[in-house]
Design a protein around this motif. Structure first.
Motif, PDB file in Angstrom:
ATOM      1  N   UNK A 111       0.813  -1.217   0.000  1.00  0.00           N
ATOM      2  CA  UNK A 111       0.000   0.000   0.000  1.00  0.00           C
ATOM      3  C   UNK A 111       0.844   1.263   0.000  1.00  0.00           C
ATOM      4  N   UNK A 112       2.068   1.155   0.517  1.00  0.00           N
ATOM      5  CA  UNK A 112       2.958   2.314   0.560  1.00  0.00           C
ATOM      6  C   UNK A 112       3.788   2.448  -0.715  1.00  0.00           C
ATOM      7  N   UNK A 113       3.565   1.547  -1.679  1.00  0.00           N
ATOM      8  CA  UNK A 113       4.303   1.615  -2.937  1.00  0.00           C
ATOM      9  C   UNK A 113       5.637   0.902  -2.914  1.00  0.00           C
ATOM     10  N   UNK A 114       5.947   0.189  -1.825  1.00  0.00           N
ATOM     11  CA  UNK A 114       7.218  -0.523  -1.710  1.00  0.00           C
ATOM     12  C   UNK A 114       7.098  -1.924  -2.301  1.00  0.00           C
ATOM     13  N   UNK A 115       8.087  -2.371  -3.091  1.00  0.00           N
ATOM     14  CA  UNK A 115       8.041  -3.746  -3.616  1.00  0.00           C
ATOM     15  C   UNK A 115       7.937  -4.740  -2.470  1.00  0.00           C
ATOM     16  N   UNK A 116       6.949  -5.638  -2.543  1.00  0.00           N
ATOM     17  CA  UNK A 116       6.700  -6.547  -1.430  1.00  0.00           C
ATOM     18  C   UNK A 116       6.569  -8.003  -1.853  1.00  0.00           C
ATOM     19  N   UNK A 117       6.228  -8.253  -3.118  1.00  0.00           N
ATOM     20  CA  UNK A 117       6.030  -9.619  -3.594  1.00  0.00           C
ATOM     21  C   UNK A 117       6.650  -9.763  -4.972  1.00  0.00           C
ATOM     22  N   UNK A 118       7.376 -10.867  -5.187  1.00  0.00           N
ATOM     23  CA  UNK A 118       7.881 -11.232  -6.516  1.00  0.00           C
ATOM     24  C   UNK A 118       7.351 -12.613  -6.865  1.00  0.00           C
ATOM     25  N   UNK A 119       6.854 -12.745  -8.089  1.00  0.00           N
ATOM     26  CA  UNK A 119       6.344 -14.019  -8.585  1.00  0.00           C
ATOM     27  C   UNK A 119       7.108 -14.360  -9.866  1.00  0.00           C
ATOM     28  N   UNK A 120       7.931 -15.415  -9.802  1.00  0.00           N
ATOM     29  CA  UNK A 120       8.734 -15.862 -10.931  1.00  0.00           C
ATOM     30  C   UNK A 120       8.076 -17.083 -11.566  1.00  0.00           C
TER      31      UNK A 120
END
Length: 334
Positions: free
Chosen positions: A284-293
């Motif tokens: 919600x704060x715009x910070x990268x939080x999840x990566x899906x490869x």
């Protein structure tokens, strides 16, 4: 100058008698540890010259210790990799959960995590699931008794984590958990149960926390893909799109469960290897939080792994390096 070695040796012996091999090693003076390391390296060089030993099979300069955790949630053996560069200053800790039919040694070989730990000076713990707990050595991620806080296998894994933190200098803001298949699903359970202990989680070829609550439910979830409880901490997910053991829909469900916003989609290709996609989501704060490869053409295997270990795909991008890169970017927020 007063010589502290006899006191240090006595302390180490006391720790050894108490069953704390890791604590005993940590209590030895650095000079004696270096002497033991040089002796071990000499034995390794000799072993490499013997028939039947694969050249280059000598261990990295660190040490693999065999330890046991016992507490109210239960008891499990585990291996602990202590890198050669460890000098008693706070370092990160990664807890690695193997998949079905695997052992800690096999998983360490296949992921190459110990070599990375040596280069980055991190501690790595490998809890072991015995056949007495599951005939196929699977973590019982689908069992309600093994999904909650301070009980069952989630409690045991957290207990092992805390035991290492008690025995060694670990940065409490940089403690991570990762796994493959049943181990990846167990890691997801642990992340949900202990967001105050772990800073981020890596799930390879696994399922959401709480995706099943019975063996029959687990089989259906693996086959069809199912949503579960969102991870409350930063999460990196790897999955081959040709996985016939765990439906790749489960990886998409892991990423989607957080409700984070997709901010970027990348495509890449390993030289002479597999193509892949990476989906990056922000909180919600715009910070990268999840990566899906998504690894194109890969099956139920650790991407970029060493073929000397089981369930590995050396043609894919390195899940080990990318998970560690993601972990470094996500210390636990205080």
């Amino acid at each position: 100058m007063h010589d502290t070695r006899p006191n240090a040796l006595a302390d180490a012996l006391r720790r050894l008698r108490a069953g704390g091999l890791g604590r005993a090693w940590a209590a030895l003076p650095q000079g004696l540890r270096d002497l033991g390391r040089r002796a071990g390296e000499g034995v390794a060089r000799l072993r490499d010259r013997l028939p039947g030993i694969r050249p280059g099979a000598a261990p990295t300069p660190g040490h693999v210790l065999s330890e046991t955790f016992a507490g109210p949630p239960g008891r499990r053996a585990y291996r602990l990799y202590v890198p050669g560069g460890y000098r008693g200053r706070p370092r990160p800790l990664v807890v690695m959960l193997h998949g079905c039919t695997q052992t800690p040694e096999d998983f360490a070989t296949g992921t190459g995590m110990n070599a990375l730990a040596e280069a980055e000076t991190i501690l790595v713990a490998y809890p072991e699931q015995p056949r007495s707990a599951n005939q196929a050595r699977c973590w019982n991620w689908y069992s309600p008794a093994d999904q909650g806080r301070d009980s069952g296998e989630t409690g045991i894994i957290a207990g092992i984590t805390r035991a290492v933190m008690d025995a060694y200098a670990v940065d409490p803001r940089r403690v991570y958990v990762a796994g493959i298949s049943a181990g990846g699903s167990a890691a997801a359970n642990v992340a949900v149960a202990y967001p105050d202990l772990y800073a981020a989680v890596g799930v390879h070829s696994g399922l959401c926390a709480g995706a099943a609550r019975s063996l029959s439910g687990a089989i259906a979830a693996m086959r069809d893909g199912v949503a579960g409880t969102a991870s409350p901490i930063p999460t990196i997910v790897f999955h081959g799109d040709r996985d016939t053991t765990v439906n790749p829909k489960n990886a998409a469900a892991l990423a989607a469960a957080t409700g984070e916003r997709l901010i970027r989609r990348d495509e890449g290709q390993v030289p002479n290897g597999r193509a892949y996609e990476r989906h990056l989501y922000a909180d919600a704060a715009g910070r990268p939080a999840v990566e899906h490869w998504v690894i194109h053409g890969s099956g139920h295997a650790w991407s970029g792994g060493d073929p000397a270990g089981s369930y590995t795909d050396p043609q894919g991008p390195s899940a080990t390096r990318e998970m560690w890169r993601f972990f470094k970017e996500h210390p636990r927020r205080t």
